[in-house]
Design a protein around this motif. Structure first.
Motif, PDB file in Angstrom:
ATOM      1  N   GLU A 406       1.040  -1.096   0.136  1.00 58.86           N
ATOM      2  CA  GLU A 406       0.093  -0.076   0.025  1.00 58.86           C
ATOM      3  C   GLU A 406       0.794   1.393  -0.079  1.00 58.86           C
ATOM      4  OE1 GLU A 406      -2.156  -3.410   1.467  1.00 58.86           O
ATOM      5  OE2 GLU A 406      -0.145  -2.625   2.288  1.00 58.86           O
ATOM      6  N   ALA A 407       1.980   0.987   0.812  1.00 61.14           N
ATOM      7  CA  ALA A 407       2.770   2.568   0.918  1.00 61.14           C
ATOM      8  C   ALA A 407       3.653   2.621  -0.556  1.00 61.14           C
ATOM      9  CB  ALA A 407       3.595   2.200   1.982  1.00 61.14           C
ATOM     10  N   ASP A 463      19.292  10.569   3.832  1.00 57.82           N
ATOM     11  CA  ASP A 463      18.882  10.355   2.779  1.00 57.82           C
ATOM     12  C   ASP A 463      17.572  10.278   2.401  1.00 57.82           C
ATOM     13  OD1 ASP A 463      19.904   9.324   0.293  1.00 57.82           O
ATOM     14  OD2 ASP A 463      21.196   7.997   1.172  1.00 57.82           O
ATOM     15  N   LEU A 464      16.994  11.222   2.441  1.00 60.72           N
ATOM     16  CA  LEU A 464      15.357  11.363   2.471  1.00 60.72           C
ATOM     17  C   LEU A 464      15.189  12.445   1.292  1.00 60.72           C
ATOM     18  CD1 LEU A 464      14.400  12.130   6.080  1.00 60.72           C
ATOM     19  CD2 LEU A 464      14.733   9.805   4.893  1.00 60.72           C
ATOM     20  N   ASP A 581       5.304   8.431   3.640  1.00 60.07           N
ATOM     21  CA  ASP A 581       4.180   7.840   3.461  1.00 60.07           C
ATOM     22  C   ASP A 581       2.984   8.189   4.446  1.00 60.07           C
ATOM     23  OD1 ASP A 581       4.344   6.269   5.558  1.00 60.07           O
ATOM     24  OD2 ASP A 581       5.520   4.749   4.711  1.00 60.07           O
ATOM     25  N   PRO A 582       1.907   7.472   3.943  1.00 60.39           N
ATOM     26  CA  PRO A 582       0.629   7.883   4.922  1.00 60.39           C
ATOM     27  C   PRO A 582       0.958   7.670   6.340  1.00 60.39           C
ATOM     28  CG  PRO A 582      -0.027   7.040   2.710  1.00 60.39           C
ATOM     29  CD  PRO A 582       1.326   6.968   2.770  1.00 60.39           C
ATOM     30  N   ASP A 583       1.829   6.674   6.626  1.00 67.54           N
ATOM     31  CA  ASP A 583       2.072   6.183   8.010  1.00 67.54           C
ATOM     32  C   ASP A 583       3.139   6.949   8.746  1.00 67.54           C
ATOM     33  OD1 ASP A 583       0.285   4.047   7.976  1.00 67.54           O
ATOM     34  OD2 ASP A 583       1.619   2.825   6.841  1.00 67.54           O
ATOM     35  N   GLY A 584       3.671   7.816   7.840  1.00 65.14           N
ATOM     36  CA  GLY A 584       4.588   8.851   8.696  1.00 65.14           C
ATOM     37  C   GLY A 584       6.094   8.463   8.323  1.00 65.14           C
ATOM     38  N   PHE A 585       6.353   7.376   7.704  1.00 70.82           N
ATOM     39  CA  PHE A 585       7.880   6.921   7.263  1.00 70.82           C
ATOM     40  C   PHE A 585       8.151   7.439   6.003  1.00 70.82           C
ATOM     41  CE2 PHE A 585       5.985   3.695   9.969  1.00 70.82           C
ATOM     42  CZ  PHE A 585       6.789   3.579  11.173  1.00 70.82           C
TER      43      PHE A 585
END
Length: 701
Positions: A406-407, A463-464, A581-585
């Motif tokens: 999903e992510a 590294d984002l 991502d929607p989970d904050g990662f």
């Protein structure tokens, strides 16, 4: 198209130095040098010493016993909040800051408090270290609070009233502009050279704001001894790289990251940041020297010796993020004194120290042009050929997250709406542009470590991916228009904030009065800069909009008052946005943070490891992801690299400096967003780190 240069480039300006000036010693000086105690067995300056290599020759803690490290003492400042201070240690006393910028001194062996200095000025945000000077019995600690620098007696912590005005100088003075409309503060300390305190400062990032002049002050009196204009005035070198009147209104081009000093040669090395306004440069056409530049100045006089501009006409906020490291390398059997500068975009430049000659080749490569009306971006930028980048350089679909199906699907859909063209792709108004590595690096302010035994250079990196967009400015003088121009980049166009860095403003009315918000905008707090250069009527309109959400025009100034003019830009930055991502990662594949060891003799990587983890993902079996990290490494003769920095797991770690193997770790009371210090006291070796409002010192059990 690219142009390759292995020696001095057109961006490096060397100088003809008088014979004997470089490295010349008197007999007395040579004799004194021969008797000098090992300079690396203490931590008497930010970065461990003026060379900024974060190295300790202490070896009581080594590979064989580091697993026995335990907490020796903790000093609780009694305050909470993120702390970025690297303390210094002199004559058995440790000096640091609390989160609200009260300076303190404790016994380095025990953490017992000796004194605390409260200036009465409430400080907040980064304040990374103090400066120390001694001559005979006169010992001074220089501490920064807001726009002031105080000279304190090192033994008592009391101000020395003969320095400046009653013990302090005001960094807003002497900028050839109205001091009341300026905002300059130290986030990183400068350096002490002989009887000079050389400093830069943090200024705002949107116009109007202060220029980033470099200044040297007399350590005894506080008088200005020399000034270097980073935005050149008429007749000064680099003036032709700006519009003719830019020196009167331009801002930024400041040294907020700290600097390095070659004491023997009397050269100070100063990395600078971008020019204001950060992301739209139509009002500053040209390359904009000395923005995003490594400057080498004569520390005695402020005279420019050489420079190298690492980013031309910066429209990405690619400030040089950390002090350079003064290193030694081997070339063709010869030892060369060099200076290494890491960057936010994840590359490393290496120069011969006295001339600026490049020690690894670079290429000037053509880069995409801006499509934003009025903007004229630089046609080419310098890229090191060696070493290889220490952070990924271009986001592609294969680098998107696979954490869950999903992510990944969400990330793919988002990515296909972005523009991703690699380094130096200008931001546009049509869709988000990927900035990778992000606005916070690559390398960041914590600095890098260098081991003179092996010539290994240690650099940690984020590294984002982040994204950025421009939007047309509405212009005008209403509260909403002024908020969008100056505040929305951090707090969002809807005032909901941009987590995790900037809070929502929607609940401000429950906490603050309009007068409080006005004062906050005027003074700044935390990561928020001061907007002292904005007219008071504009500040009032912004505060009213923040409190009420109602858009009202800024009032006219009273007839008997004059105000600094507002400077409109046609386009504004819409905000800093991590690609999460929607989970904050992070929505990119790991590693999200790394620690690398680079051999500066060859440019080859010796090892590279992920740095940090996310506890929630570890519980799911996803380990070694790396974490966003702020703070830097230190390296020791005991064979170790110590680093905290990781914001996701609150840990400090020790790695084998030769292999990158993890040998020890300990959980801190808060993220260690600082760089450790290493020192000896009472026959023991300590490693100390600031974490939240506490300082935690480790030693052998």
């Amino acid at each position: 198209m690219s142009h390759r240069f292995a020696g001095v480039t057109g961006s490096v300006v060397g100088v003809v130095l008088l014979a004997g000036w470089l490295g010349a010693f008197t007999v007395a000086t040579a004799q004194q040098a021969a008797l000098t105690v090992d300079p690396y067995n203490g931590w008497s300056a930010y970065g461990g010493g003026n060379d900024q290599i974060r190295y300790s020759s202490l070896k009581r803690i080594d590979r064989t016993n580091v697993a026995k490290l335990a907490v020796a003492w903790t000093y609780d400042t009694g305050e909470s909040g993120a702390t970025q201070t690297q303390p210094i240690v002199v004559d058995g006393v440790l000096y640091g800051y609390t989160p609200t910028h009260k300076a303190f001194a404790v016994r380095a062996a025990t953490g017992e408090r000796l004194w605390t200095f409260d200036s009465g000025v409430a400080g907040s945000g980064p304040n990374r270290g103090v400066m120390y000077w001694a001559s005979g019995g006169d010992r001074r600690v220089f501490v920064a609070v807001a726009n002031f620098v105080y000279a304190l007696d090192a033994a008592s912590g009391k101000p020395i009233t003969t320095f400046g005005a009653d013990g302090r100088i005001d960094l807003r003075d002497g900028l050839d502009r109205d001091p009341a409309a300026q905002s300059v503060r130290l986030t990183s300390p400068g350096v002490i050279f002989k009887d000079l305190m050389i400093v830069g400062g943090r200024v705002g990032e949107t116009l109007p704001t202060s220029p980033g002049d470099i200044r040297a002050y007399d350590v005894r009196t506080g008088a200005v001894r020399w000034t270097f204009h980073t935005i050149p005035h008429p007749g000064e070198f680099g003036y032709d790289t700006w519009p003719r009147e830019a020196w009167t209104y331009g801002g930024g081009v400041n040294n907020w990251a700290g600097m390095a000093l070659d004491e023997r040669r009397g050269i100070v090395f100063i990395p600078t940041g971008s020019a204001a306004t950060d992301f739209y440069g139509a009002d500053r056409a040209g390359d904009n020297l000395f923005a995003n530049t490594l400057l080498a100045l004569d520390a005695n006089t402020g005279r420019r010796l050489w420079h190298f501009q690492i980013v031309r006409h910066d429209i990405w906020d690619r400030d040089l993020p950390s002090p350079p490291s003064l290193v030694t390398v081997q070339r063709d059997g010869k030892t060369i004194d060099a200076v290494a500068q890491a960057t936010k975009h994840g590359v490393l430049f290496l120069f011969e120290r006295t001339t600026g000659r490049l020690l690894f080749p670079i290429e000037y490569r053509d880069v995409p042009g801006s499509t934003v009306p009025g903007e004229k971006s630089a046609a080419a930028q310098p890229f090191p050929v060696e070493p290889a980048p220490f952070a990924r350089q271009r986001l592609t679909e294969d680098l998107l997250t696979n954490r869950t199906p999903e992510a990944r699907q969400w990330a793919l859909e988002q990515f296909r709406s972005f523009r991703s063209q690699g380094q130096f792709a200008p931001l546009g108004v049509d869709r988000p542009t990927v900035v990778f590595p992000g606005f916070d690096g690559g390398a960041e302010w914590g600095g890098q470590a260098f081991d003179p035994e092996t010539s290994l250079y240690y650099v940690n990196a984020n590294d984002l991916a982040w994204t950025g967009t421009l939007a047309p400015s509405t212009g005008g003088r209403s509260g909403a228009a002024l908020f969008q121009q100056h505040c929305a980049r951090c707090h969002g166009e809807d005032r909901r904030g941009l987590a995790p860095d900037a809070p929502s403003l929607l609940a401000v009315i429950a906490k603050y009065r309009e007068a409080d918000v006005t004062n906050l905008v005027r003074r700044g707090r935390g990561r928020m800069p001061s907007f002292a250069a904005l007219p008071q009527t504009a500040v009032n309109a912004i505060a009213r909009f923040v409190i009420t959400g109602q858009d009202t025009p800024a009032a006219s100034a009273p007839a008997n008052e004059t105000e600094s003019p507002l400077i409109d830009t046609a386009y504004r930055f819409t905000g800093y946005r991590r690609f999460l991502d929607p989970d904050g990662f992070p929505a990119v594949a790991p590693p999200w943070g790394t620690l690398s060891a680079i051999d500066l003799n060859t440019g080859e990587y010796v090892w590279k490891v992920p740095l940090g983890e996310y506890p929630a993902l570890v519980a799911q079996g996803l380990v070694n992801t790396g974490s966003e990290n702020y703070g830097g490494p230190v390296v020791t003769a005991g064979g170790l690299v110590f680093i905290a920095a990781t914001v996701a797991d609150n840990k400090i770690r020790a790695f084998d400096k030769a292999t990158g193997a993890l040998l020890w770790q300990s959980t801190l009371p808060a993220p260690g967003r600082a760089t450790p210090a290493v020192y000896a006291a009472n026959g023991r070796q300590f490693v100390v780190i600031a974490a939240g409002g506490k300082y935690v010192a480790f030693a052998m059990k």
